[in-house]
Design a protein around this motif. Sequence first.
Motif, short mmCIF file in Angstrom:
data_model
loop_
_atom_site.label_atom_id
_atom_site.label_comp_id
_atom_site.label_asym_id
_atom_site.label_seq_id
_atom_site.Cartn_x
_atom_site.Cartn_y
_atom_site.Cartn_z
N ASN A 228 50.11 -11.87 -6.14
CA ASN A 228 48.64 -11.95 -6.06
C ASN A 228 48.11 -12.31 -7.44
OD1 ASN A 228 47.47 -9.44 -3.67
ND2 ASN A 228 48.91 -11.10 -3.41
N ILE A 229 46.89 -12.85 -7.45
CA ILE A 229 46.20 -13.08 -8.71
C ILE A 229 44.71 -12.91 -8.48
CG2 ILE A 229 46.05 -15.58 -8.33
CD1 ILE A 229 46.34 -15.92 -11.38
N VAL A 230 44.04 -12.31 -9.45
CA VAL A 230 42.60 -12.11 -9.38
C VAL A 230 41.99 -12.54 -10.71
CG1 VAL A 230 40.72 -10.45 -9.08
CG2 VAL A 230 42.82 -10.18 -7.78
N LEU A 231 40.88 -13.29 -10.62
CA LEU A 231 40.12 -13.69 -11.81
C LEU A 231 38.74 -13.07 -11.72
CD1 LEU A 231 40.97 -17.53 -11.86
CD2 LEU A 231 42.26 -15.67 -12.90
N PHE A 232 38.37 -12.24 -12.72
CA PHE A 232 37.04 -11.65 -12.77
C PHE A 232 36.22 -12.36 -13.84
CE2 PHE A 232 39.29 -7.67 -11.27
CZ PHE A 232 38.65 -7.61 -10.03
N PHE A 233 35.13 -13.01 -13.43
CA PHE A 233 34.18 -13.63 -14.35
C PHE A 233 32.99 -12.67 -14.49
CE2 PHE A 233 36.60 -17.04 -12.50
CZ PHE A 233 36.77 -17.96 -13.53
N THR A 234 32.73 -12.22 -15.71
CA THR A 234 31.71 -11.20 -15.93
C THR A 234 30.81 -11.59 -17.09
OG1 THR A 234 32.93 -9.87 -17.57
CG2 THR A 234 33.46 -9.50 -15.25
N ASP A 235 29.83 -10.73 -17.40
CA ASP A 235 28.99 -10.95 -18.58
C ASP A 235 29.84 -11.12 -19.83
OD1 ASP A 235 26.69 -10.82 -17.15
OD2 ASP A 235 26.15 -8.78 -17.75
N ARG A 236 30.85 -10.30 -19.97
CA ARG A 236 31.68 -10.31 -21.17
C ARG A 236 32.80 -11.33 -21.11
NH1 ARG A 236 32.05 -3.79 -20.88
NH2 ARG A 236 29.87 -3.34 -21.39
N TYR A 237 33.14 -11.76 -19.90
CA TYR A 237 34.22 -12.74 -19.72
C TYR A 237 33.69 -13.90 -18.86
CZ TYR A 237 36.97 -8.70 -21.22
OH TYR A 237 37.46 -7.64 -21.92
N PRO A 238 32.73 -14.65 -19.40
CA PRO A 238 32.08 -15.68 -18.56
C PRO A 238 32.92 -16.95 -18.37
CG PRO A 238 31.12 -15.66 -20.77
CD PRO A 238 32.09 -14.53 -20.72
N ILE A 239 33.74 -17.30 -19.37
CA ILE A 239 34.49 -18.56 -19.30
C ILE A 239 35.99 -18.30 -19.10
CG2 ILE A 239 35.11 -20.66 -20.54
CD1 ILE A 239 32.38 -20.40 -21.98
N GLN A 240 36.56 -17.48 -19.99
CA GLN A 240 37.95 -17.08 -19.82
C GLN A 240 37.98 -15.73 -19.09
OE1 GLN A 240 40.72 -18.73 -20.52
NE2 GLN A 240 39.51 -20.49 -21.23
N PRO A 241 38.21 -15.75 -17.78
CA PRO A 241 38.09 -14.51 -17.01
C PRO A 241 39.24 -13.54 -17.27
CG PRO A 241 39.01 -16.24 -15.64
CD PRO A 241 38.66 -16.89 -16.96
N ILE A 242 38.98 -12.28 -16.94
CA ILE A 242 40.09 -11.31 -16.90
C ILE A 242 41.00 -11.71 -15.76
CG2 ILE A 242 40.70 -8.93 -16.30
CD1 ILE A 242 38.37 -7.96 -17.83
N GLN A 243 42.29 -11.77 -16.03
CA GLN A 243 43.26 -12.22 -15.03
C GLN A 243 44.29 -11.11 -14.79
OE1 GLN A 243 46.77 -15.51 -15.10
NE2 GLN A 243 44.71 -16.31 -15.48
N ILE A 244 44.48 -10.76 -13.53
CA ILE A 244 45.48 -9.76 -13.14
C ILE A 244 46.42 -10.44 -12.16
CG2 ILE A 244 45.88 -7.50 -12.09
CD1 ILE A 244 42.90 -6.87 -12.79
N LYS A 245 47.69 -10.39 -12.46
CA LYS A 245 48.65 -11.14 -11.67
C LYS A 245 49.93 -10.34 -11.52
CE LYS A 245 51.24 -15.53 -11.91
NZ LYS A 245 51.48 -16.75 -12.74
N GLY A 246 50.53 -10.43 -10.33
CA GLY A 246 51.79 -9.76 -10.10
C GLY A 246 52.08 -9.62 -8.62
N ALA A 247 53.16 -8.91 -8.31
CA ALA A 247 53.57 -8.73 -6.91
C ALA A 247 52.46 -8.04 -6.13
CB ALA A 247 54.85 -7.91 -6.84
N GLY A 248 52.03 -8.67 -5.03
CA GLY A 248 50.91 -8.13 -4.27
C GLY A 248 51.26 -7.71 -2.87
N ALA A 249 52.54 -7.63 -2.55
CA ALA A 249 52.96 -7.19 -1.23
C ALA A 249 54.37 -6.62 -1.32
CB ALA A 249 52.91 -8.34 -0.23
N GLY A 250 54.75 -5.88 -0.31
CA GLY A 250 56.07 -5.25 -0.28
C GLY A 250 55.97 -3.75 -0.31
N ALA A 251 56.89 -3.11 0.38
CA ALA A 251 56.84 -1.66 0.54
C ALA A 251 56.95 -0.93 -0.79
CB ALA A 251 57.96 -1.21 1.49
N ASP A 252 57.85 -1.40 -1.65
CA ASP A 252 58.07 -0.69 -2.92
C ASP A 252 56.84 -0.71 -3.82
OD1 ASP A 252 60.64 0.57 -3.09
OD2 ASP A 252 61.53 -1.42 -2.96
#
Length: 813
Positions: free
Chosen positions: A773-797
């Motif tokens: 999975n990957i998520v990009l958050f565009f905010t007041d503080r991160y308007p152009i280069q968003p906060i990016q969270i990336k990694g395994a987004g499924a699976g039992a473990d």
Amino acid sequence: MKVLKFGGSSVRDHQNIKKVIAIITQKSKEDKLAVVVSAFGKTTDKLLKSAELAQEKNEAYLSIINEVEKHHFETIEQLPLHNSSEVIEQVNKQFNQLKTLYKGCYLLEELSPKAKAIISSFGERISSYIISEAAKTSLNATFKNSQDLIITDDNYLKAQVDFETTYSNCSSFFSECNYQVVILPGFIAKCYNGQTTTLGRGGSDYTASIFAAAIHAEELQIWTDVSGMYTANPTIVKQAKPIQHISYEEAMEMSHFGAKVIYPPTIQPVREMKIPILIKNTFYPDQEGTLITVDSDKSSSVKGITHVENVSLITVEGSGMVGMSGISKRLFAALSDNNINVILITQASSEHTICVGVLEEDAQKAVKCITQKFQNEIDQHKIDPIIIENELSIIALVGDNMKNHQGLSGKMFSALGKNNVNIRAIAQGASEKNISAVIKKLDAKKALNTLHEQFFGDNIKQLNLFVTGVGNVGNRFLAQLQQQKEYLLTNLKLNIRVIGLSNSTKMYFDENGIDLTNWKELLLTKGEPTSLNHFLYRSKEYNMRNSVFVDNTANEEVSKMYQHYLENNIAVVTCNKIACASELNNYKTLKKVSSKYNAPFLFETNVGAGLPIIDTLKNLIASGDRVHKIQAVLSGSLNFVFNNFTNAVTFHDIVAQAQKEGYTEPDPKIDLSGVDVARKILILARESGFELELSDIENNSFLPKNSLDTTNNKDFYESLLQFESHFQEIYANANSENCKLKYVAEFENGKAKVGLQHIPKNHPFYNLEGSDNIVLFFTDRYPIQPIQIKGAGAGADVTASGIFADVIRVGNN
């Protein structure tokens, strides 16, 4: 000389009596001994029960007294005795006298306090005689009737001792006694006219204390079935520890508030003489026990936590009480005149209210006598009708050194508040040796364990889990708990126990914690039929501190139970997205209830499995940042499917592989329809502070209508085969543009949509592999280069690890 007292459990039967004689033998090698013994275990209770039945003309009294008689003669048969025939004759004579008394109660239908005292005295009279005869076979021992020594008033059931006469009698007898060991009955005495009296239930301790003070004994030893006084009742608080050293005042406070190891009046006579009390265990005589002296160890502020059950709180209040002198005097005079003991007193500084705690058995009598005393003021509406609250308990922190430590009250009430224990009244003396609180009786066990963990837990916090769903995710979650048990205890100071387990057919509970190495077999062989309501009921009934309900399902009915758990101060940790993506009002209600009852509601795994997406978002919002746009690939299952789907394999086979490897929900249509992704972006939008419904999310599904309309997995998979050309066309279109297929969720300007998109090579989503999975958050503080969270987004473990992380967050709360 030393005085030893052995309680009813210590002399319950012939095996125990032999242990007692062995202890006496060892101790008598060093000192002369006065040995006070109780009735055989539970005998006094049975004698009084028989008397009450006889008074009611219920002939069942005969079977009880015959049972008591049989037990005594069986004990005689098993003991080596100085003169067996004479002992049998004397004991038989005693029981004949006792049966005559019962016959009188039966015929007269009367049981006076005087008769009760005589009947209840037989337990100690008979036991002390039998034990003395057994002791004579190996010891220089004799028997002495305590009634010849202890003189009291004529309050037959709780007599007041004439200490001057009693001490004189004891001094004369023991100074002239040449025996190494004297065996005496506890509990019993006589008044000036020679009639039998008793010193109150538990009075054998008091008897021993009187003798110790009278002869200025070197030490008073109380031998019982526990190894001293504990930091809490060990039958309720499993982590309770023995107290090695305690002061007279601390012991008196603890015994007053329910510590049953020692009878409260016991301490006063020896305290005046500064005679140490040593509490020892008859069955483990080598264990250290508890020493009670003038001063105690000052290393800890709180020495113990204790409680009294079956308490009633009586409230006298009214505007006419303010500034009116003599109210308290009249109140306590009324209670005293009716022999009602007041356990706790608290008064509002405004003088508008006085509350007193009494035993429930005295409550109605107390209300009646107070009402009569203040009837005139009640009629004039100066005082309101007397209020009574039943089914309460008093809990108390005790310690001489509490006054030198700041913040103890705050820690006490904060710990109780976090576990939703409501406090009805508070009392603390100026000496600060005791802080007491009145709570519901049902909350007593939770309160005691909570406070013990707070003040004696070595900073270890216990979490009690009730887990629903033990399939792929639930199975891995339980395995991770078991694997990390020692690490959590050592490094995070968390003791996590699973108390309840449930799948779709069975549920199993163990109040002491389920063995996670064997949970499958326990659930299969000992589980009862599953019921969501009964699972909730059992979770509430246990009423444990730091309780957590863990939902590892995707079941809507389970999600409807969250509010009930939260309202009972049970935290909820869930990977089930249905609740947080339900109607906005329900989502907001769950949040409010969580806050109101101080019960965490955590759902990190609703989005991104174990990725810290929601936690990061919450921290952004809490710090004052604002979210303007979210772009995300939120379905690990769809990402897995489209990363592996080509013109060389069928769409059907890739979906089947994704389900087999645990990437999809049990119903894969939920993932492929886009509903699951729509729920996730909805949750992120709501957590960002926007009020949206699921119906507001634009869902551009790539599935044919026939596939969406199927009602079971078999038909769904058949539809995938039927429309294979449709899926191949979708792949070909993306491939022709050198793009990859990604199912993207977007939120911007208060609107959200989900759908399949062609992702070019320069896009952050292009190289998203596997089920990531990957998520990009565009905010007041991160308007152009968003906060990016990336990694395994499924699976039992990874989903299980996300649930595990939320459980730890509850523990750290």
